[in-house]
Scaffold this motif. Sequence first.
Motif, mmCIF file in Angstrom:
data_model
loop_
_atom_site.group_PDB
_atom_site.id
_atom_site.type_symbol
_atom_site.label_atom_id
_atom_site.label_comp_id
_atom_site.label_asym_id
_atom_site.label_seq_id
_atom_site.Cartn_x
_atom_site.Cartn_y
_atom_site.Cartn_z
ATOM 1 N N VAL A 87 0.077 -10.366 -1.098
ATOM 2 C CA VAL A 87 -0.592 -11.075 -0.010
ATOM 3 C C VAL A 87 -2.098 -11.214 -0.222
ATOM 4 O O VAL A 87 -2.760 -11.899 0.555
ATOM 5 N N ASP A 104 10.901 -6.510 -6.347
ATOM 6 C CA ASP A 104 10.861 -7.418 -5.205
ATOM 7 C C ASP A 104 9.604 -7.113 -4.391
ATOM 8 O O ASP A 104 9.635 -6.345 -3.431
ATOM 9 N N ALA A 109 8.028 -14.557 -8.690
ATOM 10 C CA ALA A 109 8.681 -13.699 -7.695
ATOM 11 C C ALA A 109 10.193 -13.628 -7.874
ATOM 12 O O ALA A 109 10.775 -12.547 -7.815
ATOM 13 N N THR A 142 0.003 -5.925 -2.359
ATOM 14 C CA THR A 142 1.054 -6.185 -1.375
ATOM 15 C C THR A 142 0.598 -5.962 0.061
ATOM 16 O O THR A 142 1.402 -6.120 0.984
ATOM 17 N N GLU A 194 6.043 -8.580 -2.417
ATOM 18 C CA GLU A 194 5.407 -9.723 -1.783
ATOM 19 C C GLU A 194 3.900 -9.508 -1.807
ATOM 20 O O GLU A 194 3.358 -8.705 -1.039
#
Length: 187
Positions: A45, A41, A32, A135, A43
Amino acid sequence: MQIEETVLAGVLVLTPKRFGDDRGWFSETWNASAMASAGLDLEFVQDNHSMSAGVGTVRGLHYQAPPRAQDKLVRCTAGVIFDVAVDFRRGSPSFGRWFGVELSAQNGKQLLVPKGFLHGFVTRAANTEVQYKCTDVYAPECDGGVRWDDPEIGIDWGLSGPAVLSGKDAIAPLLGEVVSPFEWVAA
């Protein structure tokens, strides 16, 4: 990590470095902080893993609509796939255009498919496994698709026989029958 741009802005091919010795090899498929330094960038999940038994299995073309839209980082961990992204952003200069790349356990390449793009793949080897990071979590109420063989898109899947499809993919609408929930915004 090598990061290659494609003909579709935002769709990237990522090739992690492999470090080998007499035991085999090691590869860091996502970091990351290193990716954020490179402008990615994201994230993640949810991780997904599929296995397709037969050659010529097509999965796609899929998307997940806002507010649960997903960026996906796709890799093939056993076998070989031809992985495809299609621009699905209304008003985009490349709307309906596609990009494809071979991903395999051997080449270690990954395809980053951003929100606003359709995604699909075809297996080129038996017992092919695909893993991808997302994401956002799967949301069935936001699930959508477009026909894998839509002539307006014109993807060359490289099939030598009939495609193996899910019931859902076999009856997906054509591109012209769907109003995309994504809108292109000029950078």
